[in-house]
Design a protein around this motif. Sequence first.
Motif, PDB file in Angstrom:
ATOM      1  N   UNK A  97      10.281  14.109 -14.871  1.00 52.70           N
ATOM      2  CA  UNK A  97      11.583  14.234 -13.897  1.00 52.70           C
ATOM      3  C   UNK A  97      13.031  14.410 -14.679  1.00 52.70           C
ATOM      4  N   UNK A  98      13.980  14.944 -14.262  1.00 51.57           N
ATOM      5  CA  UNK A  98      15.147  15.375 -14.853  1.00 51.57           C
ATOM      6  C   UNK A  98      15.725  14.051 -14.636  1.00 51.57           C
ATOM      7  N   UNK A  99      16.973  13.721 -15.426  1.00 48.99           N
ATOM      8  CA  UNK A  99      17.848  12.629 -15.251  1.00 48.99           C
ATOM      9  C   UNK A  99      18.773  12.854 -14.037  1.00 48.99           C
ATOM     10  N   UNK A 100      18.830  14.178 -13.627  1.00 55.93           N
ATOM     11  CA  UNK A 100      19.385  14.291 -12.537  1.00 55.93           C
ATOM     12  C   UNK A 100      19.018  14.033 -11.234  1.00 55.93           C
ATOM     13  N   UNK A 101      17.714  13.653 -11.419  1.00 58.51           N
ATOM     14  CA  UNK A 101      16.932  13.117 -10.285  1.00 58.51           C
ATOM     15  C   UNK A 101      15.911  14.293  -9.611  1.00 58.51           C
ATOM     16  N   UNK A 102      15.884  15.571 -10.215  1.00 55.88           N
ATOM     17  CA  UNK A 102      15.079  16.371  -9.546  1.00 55.88           C
ATOM     18  C   UNK A 102      13.625  16.107  -9.660  1.00 55.88           C
ATOM     19  N   UNK A 103      12.899  16.083  -8.549  1.00 53.36           N
ATOM     20  CA  UNK A 103      11.734  15.683  -8.554  1.00 53.36           C
ATOM     21  C   UNK A 103      10.619  16.587  -9.295  1.00 53.36           C
ATOM     22  N   UNK A 104       9.366  16.052 -10.005  1.00 53.21           N
ATOM     23  CA  UNK A 104       8.537  17.055 -10.432  1.00 53.21           C
ATOM     24  C   UNK A 104       8.931  17.967 -11.173  1.00 53.21           C
ATOM     25  N   UNK A 105       9.791  18.017 -12.211  1.00 51.55           N
ATOM     26  CA  UNK A 105      10.221  19.072 -13.180  1.00 51.55           C
ATOM     27  C   UNK A 105       8.847  19.766 -13.625  1.00 51.55           C
ATOM     28  N   UNK A 131      10.951  15.966 -28.433  1.00 53.24           N
ATOM     29  CA  UNK A 131      10.188  17.318 -28.264  1.00 53.24           C
ATOM     30  C   UNK A 131      10.876  18.332 -28.279  1.00 53.24           C
ATOM     31  N   UNK A 132      10.178  19.534 -28.515  1.00 50.80           N
ATOM     32  CA  UNK A 132      10.817  20.793 -28.319  1.00 50.80           C
ATOM     33  C   UNK A 132      10.034  21.615 -27.399  1.00 50.80           C
ATOM     34  N   UNK A 133       8.822  22.241 -27.839  1.00 45.67           N
ATOM     35  CA  UNK A 133       8.065  23.060 -26.915  1.00 45.67           C
ATOM     36  C   UNK A 133       6.879  22.542 -26.524  1.00 45.67           C
ATOM     37  N   UNK A 134       6.679  21.400 -26.702  1.00 40.76           N
ATOM     38  CA  UNK A 134       5.193  20.603 -26.086  1.00 40.76           C
ATOM     39  C   UNK A 134       5.440  19.245 -26.127  1.00 40.76           C
ATOM     40  N   UNK A 135       4.630  18.677 -25.235  1.00 40.91           N
ATOM     41  CA  UNK A 135       4.628  16.951 -25.117  1.00 40.91           C
ATOM     42  C   UNK A 135       3.145  16.820 -25.129  1.00 40.91           C
ATOM     43  N   UNK A 186       8.231  24.804 -23.154  1.00 46.39           N
ATOM     44  CA  UNK A 186       9.354  25.849 -23.741  1.00 46.39           C
ATOM     45  C   UNK A 186      10.366  26.122 -22.564  1.00 46.39           C
ATOM     46  N   UNK A 187       9.824  25.949 -21.360  1.00 48.45           N
ATOM     47  CA  UNK A 187      10.557  26.630 -19.969  1.00 48.45           C
ATOM     48  C   UNK A 187      11.570  25.542 -19.852  1.00 48.45           C
ATOM     49  N   UNK A 188      11.592  24.395 -20.254  1.00 45.86           N
ATOM     50  CA  UNK A 188      12.537  23.250 -19.840  1.00 45.86           C
ATOM     51  C   UNK A 188      13.925  23.465 -20.759  1.00 45.86           C
ATOM     52  N   UNK A 189      14.696  22.753 -19.955  1.00 48.41           N
ATOM     53  CA  UNK A 189      16.134  22.874 -20.501  1.00 48.41           C
ATOM     54  C   UNK A 189      16.359  21.710 -21.447  1.00 48.41           C
ATOM     55  N   UNK A 190      17.235  21.744 -22.521  1.00 49.39           N
ATOM     56  CA  UNK A 190      17.561  20.645 -23.515  1.00 49.39           C
ATOM     57  C   UNK A 190      18.068  19.199 -22.471  1.00 49.39           C
ATOM     58  N   UNK A 191      17.603  18.410 -23.060  1.00 51.02           N
ATOM     59  CA  UNK A 191      18.447  17.254 -22.311  1.00 51.02           C
ATOM     60  C   UNK A 191      17.249  15.985 -21.983  1.00 51.02           C
ATOM     61  N   UNK A 192      17.566  14.845 -21.333  1.00 45.71           N
ATOM     62  CA  UNK A 192      16.844  13.817 -21.327  1.00 45.71           C
ATOM     63  C   UNK A 192      16.002  13.831 -20.232  1.00 45.71           C
ATOM     64  N   UNK A 193      14.804  13.229 -20.079  1.00 43.52           N
ATOM     65  CA  UNK A 193      13.858  13.436 -18.998  1.00 43.52           C
ATOM     66  C   UNK A 193      13.036  11.868 -18.764  1.00 43.52           C
ATOM     67  N   UNK A 194      12.714  11.598 -17.486  1.00 47.22           N
ATOM     68  CA  UNK A 194      11.859  10.251 -17.168  1.00 47.22           C
ATOM     69  C   UNK A 194      10.497  10.909 -17.087  1.00 47.22           C
ATOM     70  N   UNK A 195       9.483  10.335 -17.617  1.00 39.59           N
ATOM     71  CA  UNK A 195       8.191  10.589 -17.031  1.00 39.59           C
ATOM     72  C   UNK A 195       7.480   9.492 -16.480  1.00 39.59           C
ATOM     73  N   UNK A 196       6.360   9.779 -15.853  1.00 39.28           N
ATOM     74  CA  UNK A 196       5.520   8.681 -15.171  1.00 39.28           C
ATOM     75  C   UNK A 196       4.049   9.153 -15.304  1.00 39.28           C
ATOM     76  N   UNK A 248      11.144   7.350 -21.162  1.00 40.47           N
ATOM     77  CA  UNK A 248      12.270   8.282 -21.279  1.00 40.47           C
ATOM     78  C   UNK A 248      11.912   9.222 -22.742  1.00 40.47           C
ATOM     79  N   UNK A 249      12.159  10.498 -22.496  1.00 38.88           N
ATOM     80  CA  UNK A 249      11.720  11.359 -23.599  1.00 38.88           C
ATOM     81  C   UNK A 249      12.982  12.579 -23.686  1.00 38.88           C
ATOM     82  N   UNK A 250      13.318  13.031 -24.735  1.00 42.86           N
ATOM     83  CA  UNK A 250      14.450  13.857 -24.712  1.00 42.86           C
ATOM     84  C   UNK A 250      14.011  15.229 -25.413  1.00 42.86           C
ATOM     85  N   UNK A 251      14.196  16.347 -24.885  1.00 42.08           N
ATOM     86  CA  UNK A 251      14.017  17.674 -25.506  1.00 42.08           C
ATOM     87  C   UNK A 251      15.429  18.071 -26.101  1.00 42.08           C
ATOM     88  N   UNK A 252      14.904  18.445 -27.412  1.00 43.50           N
ATOM     89  CA  UNK A 252      16.090  19.055 -28.286  1.00 43.50           C
ATOM     90  C   UNK A 252      16.029  20.654 -28.428  1.00 43.50           C
TER      91      UNK A 252
END
Length: 94
Positions: free
Chosen positions: A45-53, A27-31, A68-78, A90-94
């Motif tokens: 969640x970020x893969x670094x373990x931050x709760x509730x990005x 994804x880029x600016x929306x999910x 759009x406010x999220x940094x590029x990288x991998x995220x885990x969703x629930x 798992x979802x990735x922001x490019x």
Amino acid sequence: MPGDIITNAEETPDPDDHDVLVYPVPFTNEINIETYRKALTFSLFSTAGECFVLNKNLSVPNTELETSHLNRGAYIYKISDNGKTIHTGKIIKK
């Protein structure tokens, strides 16, 4: 028999059969989240373990979340329904 009737995706034997669709990947600016269910909670969640990005209550079946406010990288969703986890991924922001 009534016990043999499948009433939703949680009861199907196919592990790839989900009643929640999260896209695009990457994804880029929306999910986008599509589901027939109402009153779900989407937690990201970020893969670094931050709760509730990102934490959002979903009140309509089709929802677009601003990311759009999220940094590029991998995220885990629930996705939860009344506190019960019904879908993760798992979802990735490019």
